[in-house]
Design an enzyme around this catalytic site. Structure first.
Site, PDB file in Angstrom:
ATOM      1  CG  ASP A 127      -2.017  -1.060   1.103  1.00  0.00           C
ATOM      2  OD1 ASP A 127      -2.230  -1.569  -0.018  1.00  0.00           O
ATOM      3  OD2 ASP A 127      -2.642  -1.396   2.124  1.00  0.00           O
ATOM      4  NE  ARG A 187      -3.553   2.232  -4.679  1.00  0.00           N
ATOM      5  CZ  ARG A 187      -3.919   1.785  -3.483  1.00  0.00           C
ATOM      6  NH1 ARG A 187      -3.187   0.897  -2.858  1.00  0.00           N
ATOM      7  NH2 ARG A 187      -5.009   2.239  -2.905  1.00  0.00           N
TER       8      ARG A 187
HETATM    9  C1  S3P Z   1      -5.313  -5.704   3.176  1.00  0.00           C
HETATM   10  C2  S3P Z   1      -4.504  -6.443   2.351  1.00  0.00           C
HETATM   11  C3  S3P Z   1      -3.848  -5.882   1.163  1.00  0.00           C
HETATM   12  C4  S3P Z   1      -3.843  -4.373   1.166  1.00  0.00           C
HETATM   13  C5  S3P Z   1      -5.158  -3.795   1.579  1.00  0.00           C
HETATM   14  C6  S3P Z   1      -5.552  -4.274   2.958  1.00  0.00           C
HETATM   15  C7  S3P Z   1      -5.939  -6.368   4.337  1.00  0.00           C
HETATM   16  O1  S3P Z   1      -4.527  -6.351   0.004  1.00  0.00           O
HETATM   17  O2  S3P Z   1      -3.468  -3.887  -0.098  1.00  0.00           O
HETATM   18  O3  S3P Z   1      -5.121  -2.382   1.590  1.00  0.00           O
HETATM   19  O4  S3P Z   1      -6.415  -5.656   5.246  1.00  0.00           O
HETATM   20  O5  S3P Z   1      -5.953  -7.600   4.359  1.00  0.00           O
HETATM   21  P1  S3P Z   1      -4.226  -7.785  -0.672  1.00  0.00           P
HETATM   22  O6  S3P Z   1      -4.509  -8.822   0.307  1.00  0.00           O
HETATM   23  O7  S3P Z   1      -5.124  -7.849  -1.864  1.00  0.00           O
HETATM   24  O8  S3P Z   1      -2.776  -7.731  -1.064  1.00  0.00           O
END
Ligand code: S3P
Length: 437
Positions: free
Chosen positions: A322, A353
């Protein structure tokens, strides 16, 4: 929330700041407290649109809660009355708004319920892949229908029911997919195991353990036994390091800056940004002060220096996924090359992104080469203030507001900035405070 953010270059960043509650932990707190066997007091919940949508979805599934601090739209402290795992059928669709985490984690829980449910989201969420959770959850026995314009995308119709335990090898290092399977695994009879290709955020594992549900992590194998009770507990959510990241990078890049971020989550699966900035030459110290819910937290001190570019290691990517847009801004200001590859997951976030970061950096005058799985930035250029579009992506809006602060000359306007409310509702206020110091 303003539709536009305007910033002028700032000479240095200084002072102290506490950012709002962690987004990932707030989603999970709403779900686990709601499934628990008693009353949970949740403090410092993130009062953002994403997390409020998850809380409201739990409410529609018959979980009662009261807002103790904040408002209905921006709850900060909450009393959540757990339903002992006895959710009831919702009378309407569950709206996850912009949140992939909300939709994928709720799908894991709903896959195991005796009733049908429908998860919907905004245009961005309705174009993000849901097949990554449908495949394992269908293997466990739930039925899914996707009725979106794009195949495999929300609206997501779920026919839940009795699940069976599985062992699932995830093709991508996704905490959302892992969490959906572990949450469903709680309702399956035996041992469910997720094998992850690389370490990624482990809040679900830590919080499940702290809510009394044993989850075992052995290397990249994470296992849960079904039939365990979720025990109620109180929880204080730490500040979100992904929100703090904007200020951390801002201070780290500008010689003469000195910033203290207080009470922020320091879970090692979220702090790769700090390691990368230190490698780039930043002076950063983090101090874990205590843990709550298995989540370490403390302060981060940043002293600004001229940074040098670096190469992000493949294993680091999931633990700073992120933060890539703001790290790319740091790369543009650093000397030498910044290499961000192995990050194709960025293409399926709130926006693509890789595209939105590259486009905005180039508009500010940076030298960026785009790849299918990332970008290479040749730093050392002076960024120029200009008019940019967030494309409705909160992290793009905030990363480029910071880029505007760090620009060598010219003012920057971020259009379409209301989206910051999805993760950091007080961003504009904090920006004003930082600029007025
Ligand atoms: C998150 C996992 C991440 C992240 C998202 C929040 C979470 O995504 O990018 O902002 O809270 O489990 P991904 O699991 O798709 O990588």
């Amino acid at each position: 929330m303003s539709e536009i953010i305007k910033v002028s270059p700032l000479k240095k960043i200084s002072g102290e700041l506490a950012v709002p509650g962690d987004k990932s932990i707030s989603h999970r707190a709403a779900i686990l407290a709601g499934l628990s066997d008693g009353t949970c007091f949740v403090e410092n919940f993130l009062p953002s649109e994403d997390c409020v949508n998850t809380l409201r979805a739990m409410g529609q599934l018959s979980v009662r809660y009261e807002v103790e601090k904040g408002t209905e739209d921006h709850p900060i402290d909450l009393t959540i009355h757990g339903c002992s795992g006895e959710l009831r059928a919702p009378s309407a669709e569950l709206d996850c708004g912009n949140s992939g985490t909300g939709m994928r984690l709720l799908a894991g829980v709903l896959a195991a319920q005796k009733f049908d449910s429908v998860l919907v989201g905004d245009a961005s969420l309705s174009s993000r892949p849901m097949d990554r959770i449908i495949k394992p959850l269908a293997e466990m026995g739930a039925q899914f229908e996707t009725k979106g314009i794009k195949s495999g995308c929300a609206p997501l119709h779920i026919t839940g029911g009795k699940l069976k335990s599985i062992t699932y090898e995830m093709p991508m290092a996704s905490a959302q997919v892992k969490s959906a399977i572990l949450l469903a695994g709680m309702f399956a009879p035996d041992k469910t195991t997720v094998i992850q290709p690389a370490i990624n955020r482990d809040h679900t594992e830590r919080l499940l353990n702290s809510f009394g549900v044993r989850v075992k992590t052995e290397g990249n194998h994470i296992s849960i036994y079904g039939g365990q009770k979720v025990r109620s507990r109180d929880l204080v959510v730490p500040g979100d390091i992904s929100s703090a990241a904007f200020w951390i990078v801002a201070a780290a890049c500008v010689p003469g800056s000195r910033l203290l971020i207080k009470n922020v989550g320091l879970n090692p699966t979220r702090t790769a940004l700090l390691n990368v900035l230190i490698r780039m030459g930043a002076l950063i110290k983090d101090h874990v002060q205590h843990e709550d819910g298995g989540e370490p937290r403390g302060n981060i001190e940043i002293i600004g220096r001229q940074l040098k570019g670096t190469e992000i290691k493949p294993g680091e990517v999931p633990n700073l996924i992120d933060e890539v847009p703001i790290l790319a801004v740091a790369g543009a200001l650093a000397e030498g090359k910044m290499v961000i590859r192995n990050a194709a997951e960025l293409r399926v976030k709130e926006t693509d992104r890789i595209d939105t970061t590259t486009e905005n950096l180039r508009l500010m005058g940076a030298d960026v080469e785009e790849f299918e799985d990332g970008m290479v930035i040749t730093g050392g250029q002076t960024l120029k203030g200009t008019v940019l579009d967030s494309h409705g992506d909160h992290r793009i809006a905030m990363a480029f507001a910071i880029a505007g602060l760090l620009a060598g000359d010219g003012n920057t306007t971020i259009k379409n900035a209301a989206c910051v409310a999805t993760s950091y509702p007080t961003f504009s206020q904090h920006l004003k405070e930082i600029c007025n110091r």
